[in-house]
Design a protein around this motif. Structure first.
Motif, PDB file in Angstrom:
ATOM      1  N   TYR A 537      -1.738  41.099   6.531  1.00 29.97           N
ATOM      2  CA  TYR A 537      -1.425  39.808   7.138  1.00 29.97           C
ATOM      3  C   TYR A 537      -2.516  38.812   6.752  1.00 29.97           C
ATOM      4  CZ  TYR A 537       1.546  43.091   9.485  1.00 29.97           C
ATOM      5  OH  TYR A 537       2.459  44.077   9.725  1.00 29.97           O
ATOM      6  N   THR A 538      -2.103  37.755   6.033  1.00 25.25           N
ATOM      7  CA  THR A 538      -3.046  36.856   5.385  1.00 25.25           C
ATOM      8  C   THR A 538      -2.940  35.415   5.886  1.00 25.25           C
ATOM      9  OG1 THR A 538      -2.937  38.205   3.385  1.00 25.25           O
ATOM     10  CG2 THR A 538      -3.838  36.017   3.137  1.00 25.25           C
ATOM     11  N   ILE A 539      -4.122  34.807   6.100  1.00 25.09           N
ATOM     12  CA  ILE A 539      -4.245  33.396   6.472  1.00 25.09           C
ATOM     13  C   ILE A 539      -5.222  32.785   5.480  1.00 25.09           C
ATOM     14  CG2 ILE A 539      -4.868  31.783   8.317  1.00 25.09           C
ATOM     15  CD1 ILE A 539      -4.755  34.421  10.171  1.00 25.09           C
ATOM     16  N   PHE A 540      -4.889  31.663   4.867  1.00 20.29           N
ATOM     17  CA  PHE A 540      -5.825  31.100   3.887  1.00 20.29           C
ATOM     18  C   PHE A 540      -5.734  29.577   3.807  1.00 20.29           C
ATOM     19  CE2 PHE A 540      -1.993  32.518   1.708  1.00 20.29           C
ATOM     20  CZ  PHE A 540      -1.637  31.448   0.911  1.00 20.29           C
ATOM     21  N   ARG A 541      -6.840  29.018   3.304  1.00 18.72           N
ATOM     22  CA  ARG A 541      -6.943  27.582   3.082  1.00 18.72           C
ATOM     23  C   ARG A 541      -7.393  27.363   1.636  1.00 18.72           C
ATOM     24  NH1 ARG A 541     -11.082  25.380   6.872  1.00 18.72           N
ATOM     25  NH2 ARG A 541     -12.616  26.067   5.327  1.00 18.72           N
ATOM     26  N   LYS A 542      -6.791  26.413   0.986  1.00 26.43           N
ATOM     27  CA  LYS A 542      -7.128  26.139  -0.417  1.00 26.43           C
ATOM     28  C   LYS A 542      -8.363  25.252  -0.483  1.00 26.43           C
ATOM     29  CE  LYS A 542      -4.823  24.815  -4.724  1.00 26.43           C
ATOM     30  NZ  LYS A 542      -3.488  24.519  -5.306  1.00 26.43           N
ATOM     31  N   GLU A 543      -9.367  25.684  -1.236  1.00 27.73           N
ATOM     32  CA  GLU A 543     -10.630  24.954  -1.344  1.00 27.73           C
ATOM     33  C   GLU A 543     -10.768  24.204  -2.668  1.00 27.73           C
ATOM     34  OE1 GLU A 543     -12.158  24.722   1.270  1.00 27.73           O
ATOM     35  OE2 GLU A 543     -11.831  26.532   2.445  1.00 27.73           O
ATOM     36  N   GLU A 544     -10.308  24.819  -3.753  1.00 32.75           N
ATOM     37  CA  GLU A 544     -10.449  24.193  -5.074  1.00 32.75           C
ATOM     38  C   GLU A 544      -9.226  24.493  -5.930  1.00 32.75           C
ATOM     39  OE1 GLU A 544     -14.176  24.414  -7.364  1.00 32.75           O
ATOM     40  OE2 GLU A 544     -15.028  25.477  -5.639  1.00 32.75           O
ATOM     41  N   HIS A 545      -8.957  23.595  -6.866  1.00 37.34           N
ATOM     42  CA  HIS A 545      -7.899  23.824  -7.846  1.00 37.34           C
ATOM     43  C   HIS A 545      -8.356  23.224  -9.169  1.00 37.34           C
ATOM     44  CE1 HIS A 545      -3.322  24.148  -8.648  1.00 37.34           C
ATOM     45  NE2 HIS A 545      -3.984  24.145  -9.812  1.00 37.34           N
ATOM     46  N   ASN A 546      -8.654  24.086 -10.127  1.00 39.21           N
ATOM     47  CA  ASN A 546      -9.106  23.642 -11.442  1.00 39.21           C
ATOM     48  C   ASN A 546      -7.990  23.821 -12.452  1.00 39.21           C
ATOM     49  OD1 ASN A 546     -11.705  23.190 -10.414  1.00 39.21           O
ATOM     50  ND2 ASN A 546     -12.288  25.325 -10.774  1.00 39.21           N
ATOM     51  N   LEU A 547      -7.587  22.715 -13.099  1.00 37.58           N
ATOM     52  CA  LEU A 547      -6.537  22.785 -14.101  1.00 37.58           C
ATOM     53  C   LEU A 547      -7.054  23.473 -15.354  1.00 37.58           C
ATOM     54  CD1 LEU A 547      -5.076  19.184 -13.739  1.00 37.58           C
ATOM     55  CD2 LEU A 547      -4.216  21.302 -12.714  1.00 37.58           C
ATOM     56  N   ALA A 548      -6.134  23.989 -16.135  1.00 40.44           N
ATOM     57  CA  ALA A 548      -6.518  24.622 -17.398  1.00 40.44           C
ATOM     58  C   ALA A 548      -7.228  23.593 -18.273  1.00 40.44           C
ATOM     59  CB  ALA A 548      -5.276  25.155 -18.108  1.00 40.44           C
ATOM     60  N   HIS A 549      -8.316  24.022 -18.917  1.00 40.91           N
ATOM     61  CA  HIS A 549      -9.043  23.097 -19.778  1.00 40.91           C
ATOM     62  C   HIS A 549      -9.798  23.859 -20.866  1.00 40.91           C
ATOM     63  CE1 HIS A 549     -12.130  24.450 -16.934  1.00 40.91           C
ATOM     64  NE2 HIS A 549     -13.052  24.062 -17.829  1.00 40.91           N
ATOM     65  N   GLN A 550     -10.192  23.134 -21.889  1.00 39.75           N
ATOM     66  CA  GLN A 550     -10.897  23.719 -23.024  1.00 39.75           C
ATOM     67  C   GLN A 550     -12.397  23.459 -22.895  1.00 39.75           C
ATOM     68  OE1 GLN A 550      -9.608  25.474 -25.793  1.00 39.75           O
ATOM     69  NE2 GLN A 550     -11.778  25.857 -26.179  1.00 39.75           N
ATOM     70  N   LYS A 551     -13.189  24.537 -22.878  1.00 41.62           N
ATOM     71  CA  LYS A 551     -14.633  24.372 -22.875  1.00 41.62           C
ATOM     72  C   LYS A 551     -15.103  23.999 -24.271  1.00 41.62           C
ATOM     73  CE  LYS A 551     -16.172  27.379 -19.122  1.00 41.62           C
ATOM     74  NZ  LYS A 551     -17.046  28.523 -18.785  1.00 41.62           N
TER      75      LYS A 551
END
Length: 601
Positions: A537-551
């Motif tokens: 049973y899971t409860i979560f909050r989204k903290e970060e979202h990094n889009l795909a990118h080229q280093k």
């Protein structure tokens, strides 16, 4: 005798300056002169080449002798035909590099000559020590029994227990198992049935012998201590009346067990440990013999040290000690009067490894070093008096070491010193492996995963009422309730960065929800996730979202990796070029088909 326990290792480690050695400019075969090979193997030529107008051949006997000088692990790798086929070109390349190094005069390089000389001196000291110590130590039965009596406490065997155990992860299954056992089902048979259904976990889960824990001691495992303590308190034949619950690694284990065996603490008999104590007895006898031998040779040679002539903090002085080359700090008689000066000792210490000289800042340590240095010089002199340097094994090892130094030096000159990486080369390398530095889309969550539905509802309500999720995660981590994503005790709740492929397909709903949410958003309700047949049973909050990118190369880590890879590629190319040039010059011919099929014994 002072510091004799340190002395033996000191004799090997101390640099022996001041002795001269003449190196032949001719390359000798690696074959030991005393080592006889079969006629057939001497006549089987695996390679031939020309160097400075001289024809050279490498026979199967030569090659096997060279392999015999390698480590046991390498010898095993090269015992087969495939192994020899792999190693022969490498061996030949090294031989050619040695020849090329001599042509360049590298065999006269001061650093190489010095290292080879010191290595030979080390071999001589080790050889004489072997003759005078190891080969004169013969432990008696009395020695063994005396050592056993003096060290009896080391041979105490702890009390041990063995149980038949059923350990499962489902409480209801454990309750059913206990009921069956109380109704008369044999616990061993039940353990086999559960094992066949892949239901056993933890103690007794061995597939080859389900239920059997094997013998274990009281301090076998801190994590399972409650189980261990309970087993030791039981009598043989007793079975648990109730299920024992244990929390470990975010899992709850349910255990039922019967005690099968109990071995009390005991002292092992002499005959049981005879083989085990033999090396210890020999070491003790060797220490005694070293003391006797060093006392003998130092007395016979009249070895004297003059520590009072060493100035305080001599290594800390920026300016050289005045007249240090004329200050005698040790002397002895061996092939005439031998003396060690303060200047030699200072130079000796400063040539040790980077941090070792720090040990000799105080006067007491310097006095110790003088003794070690003098004893080492004396033993080296005695080894030379016995002409041990003429022994084939000493010559072979010295020659091999010199060849390694020459080969490595040529490689350094012709390869390492020519590795010059340019910005253009780095960028070209980056472009060819650009895909390696493409970062996938990632999210990071604060996540609380629990195994109990009611507990999850209680926690969810507290968060909805305003309690900070991170604080809740810490509290649950302290009580051992957190499991799954976010259960890291060092950072409770933090999942780290997750990609769309982090979790298996059966958890796809969780992954999809995490990526679909907005940063800062918390799930509207508890999410139920199935994994290996269990509900979480899971409860979560989204903290970060990094889009795909080229280093890019502006990233310091990317630049470091690409630069190192570019250097490696250039190094490999230059090495291959060097080997090709040497092979062409030597008109090398290799006959791999002549390597026998049968492996070495």
């Amino acid at each position: 005798m002072r510091k004799t326990l340190i002395m033996l290792t000191g004799l090997v480690a101390v640099n022996m300056a001041g002795w001269q050695i003449a190196w032949s400019q001719q390359i000798d075969s690696f074959t030991d002169p005393d080592e006889s090979a079969s006629v057939d193997e001497n006549q089987i030529i695996l390679a031939e080449y020309q160097w400075n107008g001289k024809k050279n051949e490498i026979s199967l006997a030569d090659f096997k002798a060279a392999i015999g000088e390698l480590s046991i692990f390498q010898q095993e790798n090269y015992a087969s035909k495939a192994g020899k086929t792999e190693y022969l070109p490498e061996f030949i390349d090294k031989e050619l590099k040695v020849l090329a190094a001599i042509d360049k005069g590298l065999n006269k390089d001061e650093d190489i000559v010095k290292k080879a000389r010191e290595y030979k001196h080390t071999l001589l000291i080790e050889r004489l020590t072997l003759i005078e110590v190891d080969e004169k130590v013969f432990p008696t039965e009395e020695d063994r029994r005396r050592y056993y009596e003096e060290h009896k406490s080391e041979y105490i065997e702890e009390a041990a227990a063995r149980v038949t155990c059923i350990s499962v992860l489902e409480k209801m299954l454990a309750q059913e198992a206990l009921a069956q056992i109380k109704a008369g089902t044999n616990i061993s048979e039940l353990a086999k049935e559960l094992s066949e259904k892949d239901k056993l976990f933890g103690p007794g889960s061995n597939k080859t012998d389900p239920g059997n824990t094997g013998l274990f001691t009281k301090d076998e495992s801190e994590d399972w201590q409650a189980f261990v303590d309970a087993a030791f308190e039981m009598k043989v034949g007793d079975i648990t009346e109730e299920i024992l619950e244990l929390e470990m690694d975010h899992e709850t284990y349910y255990l039922i067990f019967r005690k099968e065996e109990h071995l009390p603490e005991r002292i092992a008999d002499f005959e049981e440990v005879r083989d085990y104590i033999e090396p210890s007895v020999k070491r003790e006898k060797k220490r005694q013999r070293i003391i006797e031998w060093v006392a003998e040779v130092t007395s016979t040679s009249g070895l004297k040290t003059y520590p009072e002539r060493i100035p305080e903090a001599v290594l800390d002085q920026e300016e050289p000690v005045t007249n240090a080359e004329n200050i005698i700090i040790a002397e002895f008689d061996c092939d005439g009067k031998q003396q060690i000066t303060l200047a030699e000792m200072i130079q000796d210490i400063r040539e040790l490894s980077e941090y070792t000289p720090q040990r000799y800042k105080d006067k007491a340590r310097l006095e110790e070093y003088v003794t070690l240095m003098a004893e080492g010089r004396l033993i080296l002199c005695l080894a030379k008096e016995r002409e041990l340097e003429k022994e084939p094994e000493i010559q072979r090892k010295t020659r091999r070491y010199l060849h390694t130094l020459l080969s490595n030096k040529l490689w350094k000159v012709e390869v390492e010193e020519k590795v010059k990486v340019t910005e253009e080369g780095i960028r070209a390398n980056y472009e060819t492996r650009k895909s390696e530095f493409a970062e996938e889309e990632q999210v990071r969550l604060t996540c609380i995963t629990l195994r109990d539905s009611d507990r999850a509802k209680e926690v969810f309500e507290s968060i909805r009422s305003g309690k900070e999720m991170v604080e809740v995660a810490k509290e649950l981590s302290d009580t051992g309730e957190l499991t799954g994503p976010g259960a890291d005790p060092l950072n409770p709740g933090d999942t780290g960065y997750l990609t769309r492929d982090t979790f298996p397909k059966e958890q796809q709903a969780f992954t999809d929800a995490a990526f679909a949410m907005e940063v800062g958003q918390t799930v509207d309700d508890i999410m139920t996730v199935s994994f290996q047949g269990r509900q979480y049973y899971t409860i979560f909050r989204k903290e970060e979202h990094n889009l795909a990118h080229q280093k890019t190369l502006n990233d310091s880590e990317v630049r470091r990796i690409v630069t190192a890879d570019t250097q490696t590629e250039m190094r490999n190319a230059l090495t291959a070029k060097l080997h090709t040039q040497l092979r062409n010059k030597a008109r090398l011919k290799i006959y791999l088909d002549r390597i026998p099929e049968q492996p070495d014994k």
